[in-house]
Design an enzyme around this catalytic site. Sequence first.
Site, PDB file in Angstrom:
ATOM      1  N   TYR A  62      -7.439  96.582   9.657  1.00 40.61           N
ATOM      2  CA  TYR A  62      -8.162  96.119  10.845  1.00 40.61           C
ATOM      3  C   TYR A  62      -8.406  94.614  10.799  1.00 40.61           C
ATOM      4  O   TYR A  62      -8.872  94.028  11.748  1.00 40.61           O
ATOM      5  CB  TYR A  62      -9.489  96.869  11.011  1.00 40.61           C
ATOM      6  CG  TYR A  62      -9.350  98.383  11.039  1.00 40.61           C
ATOM      7  CD1 TYR A  62      -8.121  98.989  11.267  1.00 40.61           C
ATOM      8  CD2 TYR A  62     -10.437  99.202  10.838  1.00 40.61           C
ATOM      9  CE1 TYR A  62      -7.976 100.368  11.285  1.00 40.61           C
ATOM     10  CE2 TYR A  62     -10.309 100.590  10.863  1.00 40.61           C
ATOM     11  CZ  TYR A  62      -9.076 101.162  11.079  1.00 40.61           C
ATOM     12  OH  TYR A  62      -8.955 102.525  11.096  1.00 40.61           O
ATOM     13  N   LEU A 208     -14.921 110.259  19.636  1.00 44.48           N
ATOM     14  CA  LEU A 208     -15.173 110.176  21.082  1.00 44.48           C
ATOM     15  C   LEU A 208     -13.883 110.375  21.868  1.00 44.48           C
ATOM     16  O   LEU A 208     -13.802 110.045  23.047  1.00 44.48           O
ATOM     17  CB  LEU A 208     -15.800 108.813  21.421  1.00 44.48           C
ATOM     18  CG  LEU A 208     -17.130 108.517  20.715  1.00 44.48           C
ATOM     19  CD1 LEU A 208     -17.604 107.100  21.011  1.00 44.48           C
ATOM     20  CD2 LEU A 208     -18.185 109.524  21.134  1.00 44.48           C
TER      21      LEU A 208
HETATM   22  N1  LIG Z   1      -7.767 106.738   9.687  1.00 36.71           N
HETATM   23  C1  LIG Z   1      -7.200 106.391  10.814  1.00 36.71           C
HETATM   24  O1  LIG Z   1      -5.977 106.465  10.948  1.00 36.71           O
HETATM   25  C2  LIG Z   1      -8.023 105.939  11.955  1.00 36.71           C
HETATM   26  C3  LIG Z   1      -7.456 105.818  13.231  1.00 36.71           C
HETATM   27  C4  LIG Z   1      -8.272 105.410  14.295  1.00 36.71           C
HETATM   28  C5  LIG Z   1      -9.612 105.146  14.080  1.00 36.71           C
HETATM   29  N2  LIG Z   1     -10.154 105.255  12.822  1.00 36.71           N
HETATM   30  C6  LIG Z   1     -11.593 104.972  12.560  1.00 36.71           C
HETATM   31  O2  LIG Z   1     -12.402 105.811  13.371  1.00 36.71           O
HETATM   32  C7  LIG Z   1     -13.295 104.999  14.138  1.00 36.71           C
HETATM   33  C8  LIG Z   1     -13.585 105.644  15.461  1.00 36.71           C
HETATM   34  O3  LIG Z   1     -12.389 105.988  16.153  1.00 36.71           O
HETATM   35  P1  LIG Z   1     -11.818 105.165  17.366  1.00 36.71           P
HETATM   36  O4  LIG Z   1     -12.360 103.789  17.363  1.00 36.71           O
HETATM   37  O5  LIG Z   1     -10.369 105.286  17.339  1.00 36.71           O
HETATM   38  O6  LIG Z   1     -12.296 105.965  18.651  1.00 36.71           O
HETATM   39  P2  LIG Z   1     -13.659 106.612  19.178  1.00 36.71           P
HETATM   40  O7  LIG Z   1     -14.807 106.233  18.328  1.00 36.71           O
HETATM   41  O8  LIG Z   1     -13.368 108.028  19.450  1.00 36.71           O
HETATM   42  O9  LIG Z   1     -13.783 105.917  20.616  1.00 36.71           O
HETATM   43  C9  LIG Z   1     -14.005 104.560  20.787  1.00 36.71           C
HETATM   44  C10 LIG Z   1     -13.957 104.278  22.288  1.00 36.71           C
HETATM   45  O10 LIG Z   1     -15.091 104.869  22.941  1.00 36.71           O
HETATM   46  C11 LIG Z   1     -15.837 103.859  23.618  1.00 36.71           C
HETATM   47  N3  LIG Z   1     -17.254 104.210  23.473  1.00 36.71           N
HETATM   48  C12 LIG Z   1     -17.992 104.184  22.344  1.00 36.71           C
HETATM   49  N4  LIG Z   1     -19.233 104.660  22.561  1.00 36.71           N
HETATM   50  C13 LIG Z   1     -19.285 104.981  23.869  1.00 36.71           C
HETATM   51  C14 LIG Z   1     -20.310 105.504  24.704  1.00 36.71           C
HETATM   52  N5  LIG Z   1     -21.498 105.828  24.220  1.00 36.71           N
HETATM   53  N6  LIG Z   1     -20.029 105.688  26.019  1.00 36.71           N
HETATM   54  C15 LIG Z   1     -18.803 105.365  26.520  1.00 36.71           C
HETATM   55  N7  LIG Z   1     -17.794 104.884  25.775  1.00 36.71           N
HETATM   56  C16 LIG Z   1     -18.031 104.682  24.457  1.00 36.71           C
HETATM   57  C17 LIG Z   1     -15.485 102.574  22.936  1.00 36.71           C
HETATM   58  O11 LIG Z   1     -15.621 101.491  23.825  1.00 36.71           O
HETATM   59  P3  LIG Z   1     -16.585 100.238  23.480  1.00 36.71           P
HETATM   60  O12 LIG Z   1     -16.194  99.750  22.110  1.00 36.71           O
HETATM   61  O13 LIG Z   1     -16.285  99.277  24.568  1.00 36.71           O
HETATM   62  O14 LIG Z   1     -17.995 100.762  23.517  1.00 36.71           O
HETATM   63  C18 LIG Z   1     -14.009 102.810  22.608  1.00 36.71           C
HETATM   64  O15 LIG Z   1     -13.215 102.604  23.760  1.00 36.71           O
HETATM   65  C19 LIG Z   1     -12.530 103.686  14.253  1.00 36.71           C
HETATM   66  O16 LIG Z   1     -13.329 102.623  14.644  1.00 36.71           O
HETATM   67  C20 LIG Z   1     -11.973 103.543  12.878  1.00 36.71           C
HETATM   68  O17 LIG Z   1     -13.010 103.084  12.028  1.00 36.71           O
HETATM   69  C21 LIG Z   1      -9.376 105.656  11.775  1.00 36.71           C
END
Ligand SMILES: NC(=O)c1ccc[n+]([C@@H]2O[C@H](COP(=O)([O-])OP(=O)(O)OC[C@H]3O[C@@H](n4cnc5c(N)ncnc54)[C@H](OP(=O)(O)O)[C@@H]3O)[C@@H](O)[C@H]2O)c1
Length: 293
Positions: A62, A208
């Site tokens: 990242y 999410l």
């Molecule tokens: N191991 C892996 O391969 C892998 C892959 C992907 C992710 N990850 C990890 O998992 C974490 C979480 O997954 P992710 O970032 O992919 O997706 P996520 O947490 O499922 O979703 C993030 C999205 O939801 C939005 N969001 C967050 N809170 C919200 C709310 N209360 N209301 C409306 N929208 C909201 C965010 O927008 P805003 O930011 O604009 O609020 C962003 O667009 C990542 O940050 C990373 O640390 C790991």
Amino acid sequence: MPANDATDKLHFGSYATLSDGNRIPRLGLGVYEMSDQEASRAVTWALQAGYLLEYIYSAEWYYNEQSVGSAISRFLASPGCPISRGDIFYCSKLQSNNGYHATKRSIAESVKKCGLGYIDLYLIHSPYGGRDNRLESWRAIQKAKDQGLVKSIGVSNYAERHIQELLDSNPKYPPAVNQCDLHPFMARLKLVEYCRANSIALECWGPLVRAERFDHPTIKELASKHSATPAQVLIRFSLQRGYITIPKSVSQHRIIENANVFAFELDRADMDHLLDLDEYLVTDWDPIGDPAA
Ligand SMILES: NC(=O)c1ccc[n+]([C@@H]2O[C@H](COP(=O)([O-])OP(=O)(O)OC[C@H]3O[C@@H](n4cnc5c(N)ncnc54)[C@H](OP(=O)(O)O)[C@@H]3O)[C@@H](O)[C@H]2O)c1
């Protein structure tokens, strides 16, 4: 399945105990796809919100390890800060499985970049790289654990076959965590069962659904039933499934909203309803389902 804390009742400071005996907060902040500035602000807001944020999750990939680590250090050094390094749970991951020496260098670099002295949880990001590289990476990670550079170790996006390969290699330390995409639309029930049977805690990324299903009728209906937001319903589902949950947000009010999930509880029928939504939805990448991995 990680053990919950004493009362088993989820609350803001809930933690799970990993198979290695270390404790991990049940809820943390993910920092994927955040610029340095966004990551720095989000980490500060989460710490100010009292996120038992003692879980922050970054990764070599990242490119924000330094800004995340600096934000934590600044917060800890601020006057009257009520917590210390030991209260923070910082996780990072190995970008590529390139063998023993490359992994050792990556870990050293990650520890240096975050500036926090050690990493609480270090994961292999994905199974890509082939069997030998996977096992050599694990060997280096075990060494880093012995050296105190990392405290707990695990994997990410590992299918049953990758975990079994690792366990069959007779490692000194089995993986304590498998971080996978898990949410109602990607249930991975067999993998979940397999990990539980092997005392590997499940941590869900994309809890999410990466904002792709907030408008789904069932999610909206449950949000209305519990006077919650769709995001809160999804986080609650994940926590009640026993997963360590790391929603990402760059917005201060959403970071606070995402931690405010302990005033309601989904009942059995709600949970069943959510589990019925499984559609094998891939929101980012899918090394688990990739036969080439
Ligand atoms: N191991 C892996 O391969 C892998 C892959 C992907 C992710 N990850 C990890 O998992 C974490 C979480 O997954 P992710 O970032 O992919 O997706 P996520 O947490 O499922 O979703 C993030 C999205 O939801 C939005 N969001 C967050 N809170 C919200 C709310 N209360 N209301 C409306 N929208 C909201 C965010 O927008 P805003 O930011 O604009 O609020 C962003 O667009 C990542 O940050 C990373 O640390 C790991």
